[in-house]
Design an enzyme around this catalytic site. Structure first.
Site, PDB file in Angstrom:
ATOM      1  N   ALA A 418       0.838  -1.197   0.000  1.00 18.14           N
ATOM      2  CA  ALA A 418       0.000   0.000   0.000  1.00 18.14           C
ATOM      3  C   ALA A 418       0.873   1.247   0.000  1.00 18.14           C
ATOM      4  O   ALA A 418       0.578   2.221  -0.698  1.00 18.14           O
ATOM      5  CB  ALA A 418      -0.917  -0.012   1.223  1.00 18.14           C
ATOM      6  N   MET A 420       5.128   2.854   1.467  1.00 20.49           N
ATOM      7  CA  MET A 420       6.408   2.658   2.152  1.00 20.49           C
ATOM      8  C   MET A 420       6.854   3.978   2.740  1.00 20.49           C
ATOM      9  O   MET A 420       6.852   5.008   2.064  1.00 20.49           O
ATOM     10  CB  MET A 420       7.462   2.118   1.169  1.00 20.49           C
ATOM     11  CG  MET A 420       8.853   1.992   1.782  1.00 20.49           C
ATOM     12  SD  MET A 420       8.897   0.840   3.180  1.00 20.49           S
ATOM     13  CE  MET A 420      10.347   1.445   4.047  1.00 20.49           C
ATOM     14  N   GLU A 421       7.276   3.927   4.009  1.00 21.36           N
ATOM     15  CA  GLU A 421       7.501   5.130   4.804  1.00 21.36           C
ATOM     16  C   GLU A 421       8.860   5.780   4.640  1.00 21.36           C
ATOM     17  O   GLU A 421       9.366   6.406   5.575  1.00 21.36           O
ATOM     18  CB  GLU A 421       7.315   4.791   6.288  1.00 21.36           C
ATOM     19  CG  GLU A 421       8.415   3.906   6.886  1.00 21.36           C
ATOM     20  CD  GLU A 421       8.130   2.417   6.836  1.00 21.36           C
ATOM     21  OE1 GLU A 421       8.815   1.651   7.543  1.00 21.36           O
ATOM     22  OE2 GLU A 421       7.209   2.025   6.091  1.00 21.36           O
ATOM     23  N   ASN A 422       9.497   5.671   3.488  1.00 20.06           N
ATOM     24  CA  ASN A 422      10.833   6.246   3.333  1.00 20.06           C
ATOM     25  C   ASN A 422      10.876   7.658   3.932  1.00 20.06           C
ATOM     26  O   ASN A 422      10.006   8.483   3.670  1.00 20.06           O
ATOM     27  CB  ASN A 422      11.206   6.328   1.847  1.00 20.06           C
ATOM     28  CG  ASN A 422      10.993   5.016   1.140  1.00 20.06           C
ATOM     29  OD1 ASN A 422      11.434   3.972   1.589  1.00 20.06           O
ATOM     30  ND2 ASN A 422      10.290   5.061   0.020  1.00 20.06           N
ATOM     31  N   HIS A 454      -0.781   5.927   8.956  1.00 18.02           N
ATOM     32  CA  HIS A 454       0.193   4.857   9.255  1.00 18.02           C
ATOM     33  C   HIS A 454       1.599   5.268   8.818  1.00 18.02           C
ATOM     34  O   HIS A 454       2.557   5.199   9.603  1.00 18.02           O
ATOM     35  CB  HIS A 454      -0.251   3.586   8.528  1.00 18.02           C
ATOM     36  CG  HIS A 454       0.634   2.399   8.736  1.00 18.02           C
ATOM     37  ND1 HIS A 454       0.266   1.326   9.501  1.00 18.02           N
ATOM     38  CD2 HIS A 454       1.877   2.103   8.263  1.00 18.02           C
ATOM     39  CE1 HIS A 454       1.236   0.421   9.491  1.00 18.02           C
ATOM     40  NE2 HIS A 454       2.225   0.866   8.742  1.00 18.02           N
ATOM     41  N   GLU A 455       1.723   5.698   7.568  1.00 20.41           N
ATOM     42  CA  GLU A 455       3.058   6.013   7.044  1.00 20.41           C
ATOM     43  C   GLU A 455       3.667   7.234   7.739  1.00 20.41           C
ATOM     44  O   GLU A 455       4.880   7.295   7.941  1.00 20.41           O
ATOM     45  CB  GLU A 455       3.002   6.235   5.538  1.00 20.41           C
ATOM     46  CG  GLU A 455       2.477   5.049   4.736  1.00 20.41           C
ATOM     47  CD  GLU A 455       3.157   3.730   5.083  1.00 20.41           C
ATOM     48  OE1 GLU A 455       4.374   3.726   5.354  1.00 20.41           O
ATOM     49  OE2 GLU A 455       2.460   2.700   5.099  1.00 20.41           O
ATOM     50  N   HIS A 458       5.334   6.363  10.958  1.00 23.42           N
ATOM     51  CA  HIS A 458       6.658   5.764  10.742  1.00 23.42           C
ATOM     52  C   HIS A 458       7.774   6.808  10.672  1.00 23.42           C
ATOM     53  O   HIS A 458       8.945   6.464  10.867  1.00 23.42           O
ATOM     54  CB  HIS A 458       6.664   4.965   9.439  1.00 23.42           C
ATOM     55  CG  HIS A 458       6.163   3.565   9.591  1.00 23.42           C
ATOM     56  ND1 HIS A 458       6.543   2.736  10.623  1.00 23.42           N
ATOM     57  CD2 HIS A 458       5.320   2.826   8.812  1.00 23.42           C
ATOM     58  CE1 HIS A 458       5.957   1.564  10.476  1.00 23.42           C
ATOM     59  NE2 HIS A 458       5.202   1.593   9.392  1.00 23.42           N
ATOM     60  N   GLU A 477       5.869  -1.371  13.191  1.00 24.12           N
ATOM     61  CA  GLU A 477       4.611  -1.659  12.498  1.00 24.12           C
ATOM     62  C   GLU A 477       3.423  -1.694  13.456  1.00 24.12           C
ATOM     63  O   GLU A 477       2.322  -1.272  13.106  1.00 24.12           O
ATOM     64  CB  GLU A 477       4.719  -2.979  11.721  1.00 24.12           C
ATOM     65  CG  GLU A 477       5.766  -2.974  10.612  1.00 24.12           C
ATOM     66  CD  GLU A 477       5.520  -1.902   9.551  1.00 24.12           C
ATOM     67  OE1 GLU A 477       4.421  -1.313   9.528  1.00 24.12           O
ATOM     68  OE2 GLU A 477       6.440  -1.643   8.763  1.00 24.12           O
TER      69      GLU A 477
END
Length: 1038
Positions: A418, A420-422, A454-455, A458, A477
């Site tokens: 879905a 990615m929290e880069n 959510h991201e 992070h 997570e």
């Protein structure tokens, strides 16, 4: 298998090793990569051995001349062949572990040549001598009975990277890139080996120099060790302790046509296909894009430069510092240096997107990049606006500022997850961030919102403070999943996400998985690379979140928040393990005068698999005394425990059981009892004969609660007479516990169905949602049985009156997407879905009418919040023309939210030919995006008319599916579970077991879980199906 190979003295030779050996001999002065090769330093030789060596040198020199002539002839032939086919190629052939790329890429001078190759050709005798040295080294490691450092699952600890200077050139016309990385290394222990990760790239040159003053350190040779994806630089002398050195590596590789590393994606704009390149490094794929120390503990700073054609732009974690334009239409973007960070959330992208921008109160620049047409339509505006608000929320909640000057949100067409929290450059698949208010439902808006929440969490839990190792991946997570609900409550306070929706979407869902004997602890040992993918599952995400919620509840939310603030402040820019969190939270409790050993309590929940079922029994001989016992909950008691030595009987938890006493008009305030033994007696005041007990108030605990039958009957009677005495959270909890306790054999099958009877008076969404979710697996167990219509009729009777009361929503195209009556609209949607799914005639007629109106007018007037239900119902009821119409709309729409539900609707058909057609089309990436193909297969498997088709398709296409998704964390796990979870016959169980015996590839854990699930389904059919049908027949005739 991988672990067994590492234990053997000599792993068997594989085709991959043979390929590596050939490539190394033609490459960077490498020698065959045997398990013990290039291990120890050379030893003095005897005179006799010198004579033998000289003989070999002469022979080797002659062989090398012949080899040179042969190589020259082959090169001429290959160059002729390349001229014929190079222009037509889609891109260069795949590079092997250290194989050379095709010369088609635009590369700097010398690209594609291996360092030192001329010297090898001139010094064939030396190569023979090096082979002899290698044999001696192998013998030395064997004598030590040690694995060489590159054969171990973790990097050796003698070096630490301090800084990376990474310069990339991206060639989008043929999907290759070249790179130069300079790594500043600190030496902790002397060694003549530099061991780091590198995979699927061609290394052109390697240089090692002492920092500053700089005399070079001679490189003896280099080689890849593919089993651990490591690259080894062997030096002529040891690096000295407490000195720093610079490692320079020049390399090139492909921009892959897959989903990991540095990969490419595409989209169509104005009839033209456009390409972009983007990275996905978590958990272990940075090594595919540049040689690095690819473990979370090795934090360093990064300075990135990206050279690309001026028609593209480049993005990375930090803002662009300067851009240098060249006369030939190329530009190099130099990005600011990052803070200390791990490799897995480094990121970059090369694309021709456009963006919109906003700024937070603290000055953080937030941009959303997407396809130009999506930006122009405003599809990213919602995400952009809530991101600004959420950064401000997190900064206030954690009392730790966002750490970078900017945050870019990048919406890409193709991505394995879905999002990615880069750090500073979060990447989202388009379906999880782009939103068109005119055609998006509340459910879709909620999905987009929670992914973004959510991201962003992070950026603190994961990026700023990173788990030491993957065994504690739940530390990032689990927190991000928990804060999905907390953050959404901040945006929409009336939705009560953390108190209500968390139960059905997290707690109830993960308990299904964690109730299997094949489950695993939330913190699980990770010994080797193949274990890393395994820890990214719903146990880490959802159980982690549920345990955090339980912890926050018994600590008190304000104390819990204070502890998190301390944890982030202490460990920012560093790594932390679970004990660091426990210690910080224990200190926070002490500051408010409470003394609880958080580690002692939580280790039982994080280091043990599964969860308990608490059983509360009234004591008939002594007033006000109850017996509370605990045992591990499992769905199939016949299944052997995963740990046969320990068994299930030794599982114990310290359980914060909240309990209350109620009667027809009143419920007492809750009390907390810490249950730590197998069985305990407790006195409960005011426990009268007509009173009932209720445990786990508001379902804050991670456990199920069972009662004696008398107490269950009292609770059912209370729900029927006045359900509002019991909180909405506990009403949902009673429904979920009853269905699952019955499924596992702890309760008679009629109890959950009797509870359902009160729903005709239930006006809150959550209990209906809990009932719908609990009914779903039961429905799938029965939907192919002879007497299914009896079950179907019973459910329709329970739904009918509420369906008539609520009716259908009106068309709301001109209304605000976020309606004030969220709970009411979601309740209406839930009831309509149940009515249509179980065959309510009016519901079917309404859906068919709405679909027919759309087809005849070519104007979609179907209310947004029920479009997916109407599409699916219409496809299942109506003829093939409707399927073709939905298929056409799927291709023509550009709105990602609409595309998703149209594709899922196609799986609802009763026509097996159409379902087979769709399954075969799902593997065509031009028709169905890679990440969507899994959902197509799973949704066909959920259709009783397509379950056997999907199961057959899965087995026939397993090699293709495993090759496509095998490395992508839990995508394979999701696929295996989705296709097998509702198989429930003895024949299907045999087919599953036979398939597992014969298949090739990964996902062993997923298949083990699948077998247990199907065995439990078969067991339920054998033991309880007839009991259920007997009660249903009796109930329907009353």
């Amino acid at each position: 298998m991988a672990l067994e190979e590492k234990r053997e003295k000599r792993p068997p030779v594989t085709p991959m090793m043979i390929e590596e050996e050939a490539a190394l001999r033609n490459g960077s002065r490498g020698l065959p990569p045997g398990p013990w090769a290039e291990a120890a330093g050379p030893r003095p030789r005897t005179t006799e051995r010198h004579i033998a060596v000289h003989k070999r040198l002469v022979l080797g020199f002659a062989v090398s001349i012949l080899a040179l002539l042969a190589v020259t002839m082959i090169a001429v032939l290959l160059s002729v062949r390349f001229e014929e086919c190079g222009a037509a190629a889609d891109g260069p052939p795949r590079a092997g572990g250290n194989g050379s790329l095709s010369g088609a890429a635009r590369q700097p001078p010398g690209a594609g040549q291996s360092p030192g190759r001329p010297e090898e050709e001139a010094r064939g005798g030396e190569a023979v001598e090096e082979e002899e040295e290698e044999e001696e080294e192998e013998e030395e490691w064997q004598r030590r009975r040690e694995l060489p450092p590159w054969a171990r699952p973790r990097l050796p600890r003698h070096l630490r990277p301090l800084h990376y200077n990474l310069m990339l050139s991206a060639f989008m016309e043929n999907f290759t890139f070249s790179g130069e990385v300079n790594v500043q290394l600190e030496v902790r222990n002397a060694s003549r080996y530099i061991v780091l990760h590198a995979h699927r790239m061609h290394i052109e040159a390697v240089r090692v120099a002492e920092d500053k003053l700089a005399g070079g350190v001679q490189v003896a040779r280099t080689f890849f060790y593919p089993q651990t994806q490591m690259f080894v630089v062997v030096l002529n002398r040891s690096l000295e302790v407490q000195k720093s050195y610079n490692l320079k590596i020049i390399y090139n590789a492909l921009i892959e046509n897959e989903l990991l590393g540095f990969f490419r994606s595409s989209y169509v704009l104005h009839g033209e296909r456009r390409f972009l390149g983007v990275t996905q490094f978590s958990p272990t794929h940075a090594r595919k894009a540049f040689p690095c120390f690819d473990e979370p503990i090795y934090k360093a700073t990064f300075k990135i430069s990206i050279r690309h054609q001026a028609t593209y732009l480049s993005l990375s974690n930090m803002p662009v510092e300067t851009s240098v334009f060249e006369e030939d239409g190329w530009v190099t973007d130099h990005f600011s240096q990052t803070p200390l960070m791990s490799t897995y959330y480094l990121a970059w992208a090369v694309c021709n997107f456009t963006y919109r921008e906003t700024v937070t109160k603290s000055g953080v620049v937030v941009r959303l990049y997407a396809r130009p047409d999506a930006i122009r339509r405003g599809s990213g505006d919602y995400a952009l606006n809530i991101t600004r608000r959420l950064i401000e929320f997190y900064e206030d909640y954690f009392k730790v500022p966002y750490s970078l000057p900017k945050l870019d949100l990048l919406a890409v067409p193709k991505h394995p997850y879905a999002a990615m929290e880069n750090w500073g450059l979060s990447v989202f698949v388009e379906q999880r961030i782009l939103l068109d208010p005119s055609i998006s439902s509340i459910l879709y808006l909620l999905d987009v919102t929670m992914v973004i929440v959510h991201e962003l969490c992070h950026q603190w839990f994961g990026d700023l403070v990173t788990p030491v190792w993957w065994e504690d991946v739940w530390l990032k997570e689990g927190f991000a999943h928990y804060f999905e609900f907390v953050g959404t409550d901040y945006l929409y306070p009336g939705w009560n996400m953390e108190k209500q929706r968390f139960l059905t979407d997290v707690l109830h869902e993960v308990m299904l998985l964690d109730g299997l004997a094949s489950s695993h602890p939330v913190s699980q040992e990770v010994q080797q690379a193949s274990d890393i993918d395994r820890v990214f599952d719903w146990i880490a995400y959802k159980k982690g979140a549920a345990l955090i919620r339980m912890l926050a509840s018994f600590m008190g939310h304000s104390v819990f928040q204070m502890g998190l603030q301390d944890y982030l402040t202490i460990h920012k820019y560093g790594n932390a393990a679970r004990n660091d969190l426990w210690n910080t939270l224990s200190k926070a409790l002490k500051r408010v005068g409470k003394s609880v050993n958080i580690q002692e309590v939580m280790d039982q929940w994080t280091l043990q698999m599964g969860y308990p079922v608490i059983t509360i029994l009234g004591n008939e001989t002594t007033d006000n005394i109850i017996v509370i016992s605990q045992e591990r909950f499992v769905y199939d008691s016949d299944t052997k425990p995963k740990d046969p030595v320990r068994g299930d009987n030794s599982y114990l938890w310290q359980i914060p059981l909240t309990i209350a006493v109620g009667n027809t008009s009143h419920i007492s305030s809750e009390a907390i009892i810490w249950v730590s033994n197998k069985s305990e007696h407790h006195r409960i005041p005011a426990l009268e004969e007509a009173s009932w007990l209720l445990g786990n108030i508001n379902q804050t605990g991670y456990f199920r609660v069972n009662y004696d039958i008398r107490n269950w009957k009292l609770l059912i009677n209370q729900l029927t007479r006045n359900h509002e005495v019991i909180s909405v959270s506990n009403r949902a909890g009673l429904i979920d516990d009853a269905f699952n306790l019955a499924r596992a054999g702890y309760l008679p099958q009629n109890i959950p169905l009797e509870i359902m009877r009160y729903l005709s008076e239930e006006k809150d969404f959550l209990p209906w949602h809990a009932a719908s979710r609990a009914l779903y697996p039961l429905d799938k167990l029965l939907d192919r049985t002879e007497n299914y219509n009896i079950f179907n009729e019973y459910i329709l009777r329970q739904v009918a009156s509420m369906y008539l009361k609520l009716g259908w929503p009106t068309n709301n195209l001109n209304k605000s997407l976020v309606q004030a009556s969220y709970q009411h609209e979601e309740l209406r949607r839930e009831v309509i879905m149940l009515a249509c799914s179980f065959g309510n005639k009016h519901c079917h007629q309404q859906a068919a009418t709405l679909i027919s109106d759309w087809i005849s007018s070519n104007r979609n007037r179907i209310p947004l919040n029920v479009r997916d239900i109407v599409y699916c119902t219409g496809v299942s009821l109506m003829d093939e023309d409707v399927w073709e119409f939905i298929w056409m709309k799927f291709h023509s729409t550009t709105a990602v939210s609409e595309k998703k539900i149209l594709l899922e609707a196609l799986t609802c058909s009763d026509d097996r030919n159409l379902l087979n057609r769709l399954l075969n089309l799902s593997l065509n990436s031009e028709v169905v995006l890679d990440q969507d193909a899994i959902d197509v297969i799973i949704h066909v498997a959920r259709n009783p008319h397509g379950r056997d088709l999907a199961w057959k398709f899965f087995r026939e296409k397993w090699k293709i599916l495993n090759a496509r998704y095998g490395e992508a964390l839990f995508m394979n796990s999701k696929l295996v579970s989705g296709v097998t979870e509702f198989l429930n016959t003895e024949g299907e169980l045999r087919e599953l077991k036979n398939f597992i015996k014969s298949y090739e590839g990964g996902a062993a854990v997923s298949f083990s879980r699948a077998v247990e699930t199907v065995e439990a389904n078969v067991r339920w059919q054998r033991l309880y199906k007839e009991e259920l049908f007997q009660w249903l027949r009796k109930s329907l005739t009353q």
